[in-house]
Scaffold this motif. Structure first.
Motif, PDB file in Angstrom:
ATOM      1  N   MET A  12      50.586  -6.227 -53.490  1.00 51.75           N
ATOM      2  CA  MET A  12      50.447  -7.202 -54.335  1.00 51.75           C
ATOM      3  C   MET A  12      50.025  -8.338 -53.472  1.00 51.75           C
ATOM      4  N   SER A  13      48.754  -9.199 -53.695  1.00 49.56           N
ATOM      5  CA  SER A  13      48.432 -10.073 -52.941  1.00 49.56           C
ATOM      6  C   SER A  13      49.143 -11.383 -53.090  1.00 49.56           C
ATOM      7  N   GLU A  14      49.065 -12.349 -52.379  1.00 50.93           N
ATOM      8  CA  GLU A  14      49.679 -13.651 -52.097  1.00 50.93           C
ATOM      9  C   GLU A  14      49.301 -14.272 -53.572  1.00 50.93           C
ATOM     10  N   SER A  15      48.141 -14.348 -53.797  1.00 52.89           N
ATOM     11  CA  SER A  15      47.611 -15.276 -55.048  1.00 52.89           C
ATOM     12  C   SER A  15      48.102 -14.422 -56.474  1.00 52.89           C
ATOM     13  N   ARG A  16      48.239 -13.263 -56.187  1.00 53.33           N
ATOM     14  CA  ARG A  16      48.616 -12.808 -57.625  1.00 53.33           C
ATOM     15  C   ARG A  16      50.286 -12.930 -58.083  1.00 53.33           C
ATOM     16  N   THR A  37      58.320   0.665 -65.793  1.00 56.70           N
ATOM     17  CA  THR A  37      58.650   1.124 -64.203  1.00 56.70           C
ATOM     18  C   THR A  37      57.399   2.245 -64.053  1.00 56.70           C
ATOM     19  N   ALA A  38      57.376   3.234 -64.851  1.00 56.21           N
ATOM     20  CA  ALA A  38      56.452   4.359 -64.497  1.00 56.21           C
ATOM     21  C   ALA A  38      54.927   4.077 -64.333  1.00 56.21           C
ATOM     22  N   SER A  39      54.609   2.950 -65.463  1.00 58.25           N
ATOM     23  CA  SER A  39      53.276   2.628 -65.668  1.00 58.25           C
ATOM     24  C   SER A  39      52.986   1.566 -64.444  1.00 58.25           C
ATOM     25  N   ALA A  40      53.614   0.713 -63.997  1.00 63.57           N
ATOM     26  CA  ALA A  40      53.778  -0.080 -62.894  1.00 63.57           C
ATOM     27  C   ALA A  40      53.462   0.653 -61.565  1.00 63.57           C
ATOM     28  N   VAL A  41      54.055   1.652 -61.443  1.00 59.96           N
ATOM     29  CA  VAL A  41      54.227   2.554 -60.216  1.00 59.96           C
ATOM     30  C   VAL A  41      52.584   3.245 -60.233  1.00 59.96           C
ATOM     31  N   LEU A  82      56.341  -4.976 -58.827  1.00 62.22           N
ATOM     32  CA  LEU A  82      57.548  -5.663 -59.272  1.00 62.22           C
ATOM     33  C   LEU A  82      56.962  -6.759 -60.861  1.00 62.22           C
ATOM     34  N   PRO A  83      55.948  -7.243 -60.519  1.00 63.01           N
ATOM     35  CA  PRO A  83      55.671  -8.148 -61.606  1.00 63.01           C
ATOM     36  C   PRO A  83      55.622  -7.390 -62.933  1.00 63.01           C
ATOM     37  N   GLN A  84      55.021  -6.251 -63.162  1.00 65.98           N
ATOM     38  CA  GLN A  84      55.136  -5.192 -64.427  1.00 65.98           C
ATOM     39  C   GLN A  84      56.429  -4.933 -64.640  1.00 65.98           C
ATOM     40  N   ILE A  85      57.366  -4.604 -63.661  1.00 68.88           N
ATOM     41  CA  ILE A  85      58.653  -4.180 -63.901  1.00 68.88           C
ATOM     42  C   ILE A  85      59.435  -5.324 -64.644  1.00 68.88           C
ATOM     43  N   LEU A  86      59.603  -6.402 -63.819  1.00 68.11           N
ATOM     44  CA  LEU A  86      60.174  -7.506 -64.499  1.00 68.11           C
ATOM     45  C   LEU A  86      59.624  -8.072 -65.688  1.00 68.11           C
ATOM     46  N   THR A  87      58.498  -7.911 -66.198  1.00 72.44           N
ATOM     47  CA  THR A  87      58.003  -7.925 -67.441  1.00 72.44           C
ATOM     48  C   THR A  87      58.724  -7.046 -68.463  1.00 72.44           C
ATOM     49  N   GLY A  88      58.796  -5.797 -67.980  1.00 73.83           N
ATOM     50  CA  GLY A  88      59.476  -4.725 -68.781  1.00 73.83           C
ATOM     51  C   GLY A  88      60.808  -5.005 -69.239  1.00 73.83           C
ATOM     52  N   LEU A  89      61.505  -5.550 -67.918  1.00 72.65           N
ATOM     53  CA  LEU A  89      62.966  -5.933 -68.009  1.00 72.65           C
ATOM     54  C   LEU A  89      63.335  -7.025 -69.093  1.00 72.65           C
ATOM     55  N   ARG A  90      62.338  -8.087 -68.766  1.00 66.22           N
ATOM     56  CA  ARG A  90      62.357  -9.004 -70.028  1.00 66.22           C
ATOM     57  C   ARG A  90      62.143  -8.674 -71.283  1.00 66.22           C
ATOM     58  N   LEU A  91      61.214  -7.856 -71.701  1.00 62.92           N
ATOM     59  CA  LEU A  91      60.961  -7.266 -72.977  1.00 62.92           C
ATOM     60  C   LEU A  91      62.084  -6.338 -73.406  1.00 62.92           C
ATOM     61  N   THR A 125      61.772 -14.908 -58.459  1.00 61.48           N
ATOM     62  CA  THR A 125      61.731 -13.646 -57.685  1.00 61.48           C
ATOM     63  C   THR A 125      60.201 -13.419 -57.019  1.00 61.48           C
ATOM     64  N   LEU A 126      59.130 -13.534 -57.913  1.00 67.37           N
ATOM     65  CA  LEU A 126      57.890 -13.564 -57.715  1.00 67.37           C
ATOM     66  C   LEU A 126      57.344 -14.580 -56.949  1.00 67.37           C
ATOM     67  N   ARG A 127      57.994 -15.964 -57.026  1.00 65.56           N
ATOM     68  CA  ARG A 127      57.541 -16.887 -56.035  1.00 65.56           C
ATOM     69  C   ARG A 127      58.242 -16.548 -54.605  1.00 65.56           C
ATOM     70  N   ARG A 128      59.346 -16.170 -54.520  1.00 67.27           N
ATOM     71  CA  ARG A 128      59.923 -15.852 -53.251  1.00 67.27           C
ATOM     72  C   ARG A 128      59.261 -14.828 -52.755  1.00 67.27           C
ATOM     73  N   MET A 129      58.751 -13.700 -53.476  1.00 66.78           N
ATOM     74  CA  MET A 129      57.858 -12.749 -52.874  1.00 66.78           C
ATOM     75  C   MET A 129      56.626 -13.221 -52.444  1.00 66.78           C
ATOM     76  N   GLY A 130      55.857 -14.231 -52.984  1.00 66.91           N
ATOM     77  CA  GLY A 130      54.658 -14.877 -52.694  1.00 66.91           C
ATOM     78  C   GLY A 130      54.852 -15.463 -51.441  1.00 66.91           C
ATOM     79  N   GLN A 131      56.026 -16.395 -51.279  1.00 66.15           N
ATOM     80  CA  GLN A 131      56.366 -17.149 -50.123  1.00 66.15           C
ATOM     81  C   GLN A 131      56.440 -16.197 -48.974  1.00 66.15           C
ATOM     82  N   ARG A 132      57.045 -14.951 -49.006  1.00 67.52           N
ATOM     83  CA  ARG A 132      57.487 -14.094 -47.939  1.00 67.52           C
ATOM     84  C   ARG A 132      56.051 -13.378 -47.388  1.00 67.52           C
ATOM     85  N   MET A 133      55.363 -12.890 -48.466  1.00 72.44           N
ATOM     86  CA  MET A 133      54.078 -12.267 -48.006  1.00 72.44           C
ATOM     87  C   MET A 133      53.233 -13.325 -47.362  1.00 72.44           C
TER      88      MET A 133
END
Length: 275
Positions: free
Chosen positions: A1-5, A157-161, A192-201, A263-271
């Motif tokens: 996943m790119s930083e912009s994403r 999760t399966a779809s995201a992977v 992870l973005p798609q997994i987190l969306t799945g968790l939220r739903l 979580t996604l913001r921290r991941m973007g900063q780390r990348m």
């Protein structure tokens, strides 16, 4: 996943602006006004308006019933959802990554997934009826919440992977990243973005199911509160409990959305730092 994403996925993590808050408040006030106009002239035994609902809400708070029932519902949702996450994410990773697991397990998952969790209630009562650890009705409700969360989590999760771009995988493999490191450094960050969306739903579905399950088989919780008030013809308490269900669901979704954005913001900063 790119930083912009990652940065795009984390938008909305800031506090809402005054303009957004005003729009949201306007929508809520408009709904309450329409509700009031639709129930003008009704007696207590008819559909209650906002005023009677607030009176019923105050009565539930004063009696202590509201707090007990909210805690009971949240307890069941927490247990069922955590169990679903603990089992659903690893299984989804296996189905999405390993062809053998996908061919073997995915047909079973897709066959069981359309079955309504409420349809499992008789089986859950039968399975957990002999339990001596917890109240059998609690275990049955937790099991239904687990089922309602498990299948969306596995599928997401399966779809995201499976949708991880091949160029990332090939680049990682060319640099010698394989096995566990490939999963933790490439597959999980990309999906992870798609997994987190799945968790939220899935969490939203779990909150809906716990209310339905409590209306059928337990003696506590917000679903039980609705059913008990209906049986006693206290429709002001029914509407008060419905308001609490909606507000609590909104709070749960907001907390999950904040966790997702953080979580996604921290991941973007780390990348970005890695670059």
């Amino acid at each position: 996943m790119s930083e912009s994403r990652a940065s795009r996925a984390s938008r909305g993590s800031r506090w809402p602006s005054p303009g957004r808050l005003l729009l949201s408040l306007t929508g809520v006030l408009a709904f309450v006004l329409l509700w009031h106009l639709a129930t003008l002239g009704n007696s207590r035994t008819d559909i209650p308006g906002p005023y009677l609902t607030v009176q019923g809400l105050v009565e539930l708070i004063d009696s202590g019933q509201l707090l007990r029932n909210v805690v009971a519902s949240l307890f069941r949702v927490a247990w069922g959802f955590v169990l679903a996450v603990a089992l659903g994410i690893p299984l989804g990773l296996s189905i999405g990554w390993y062809r053998t697991a996908r061919l073997t397990l995915n047909p079973v998952i897709q066959m069981l997934r359309p079955i309504s969790p409420i349809a499992w209630l008789p089986m859950a009562t039968l399975i957990f009826g002999a339990s001596t650890w917890f109240d059998a009705s609690d275990l049955a409700a937790i099991f239904l919440i687990f089922l309602s969360s498990f299948f969306p989590i596995v599928t997401a999760t399966a779809s995201a992977v499976a949708s991880v771009e091949l160029k990332y995988l090939r680049s990682a493999i060319n640099f010698g990243v394989r096995g566990h490191r490939l999963v933790t450094r490439v597959i999980l960050p990309s999906s992870l973005p798609q997994i987190l969306t799945g968790l939220r739903l899935a969490l939203g579905i779990a909150w809906v199911v716990v209310v339905a399950a409590e209306m059928l088989g337990v003696q506590s919780g917000l679903g039980f509160q609705v059913n008990d008030a209906r049986n006693n013809l206290r429709y002001d308490l029914v509407s008060a409990a419905m308001v609490v269900i909606g507000v609590t669901g909104l709070a749960i979704d907001g907390a999950m959305a904040s966790l997702q954005s953080h979580t996604l913001r921290r991941m973007g900063q780390r990348m970005g730092q890695q670059r």
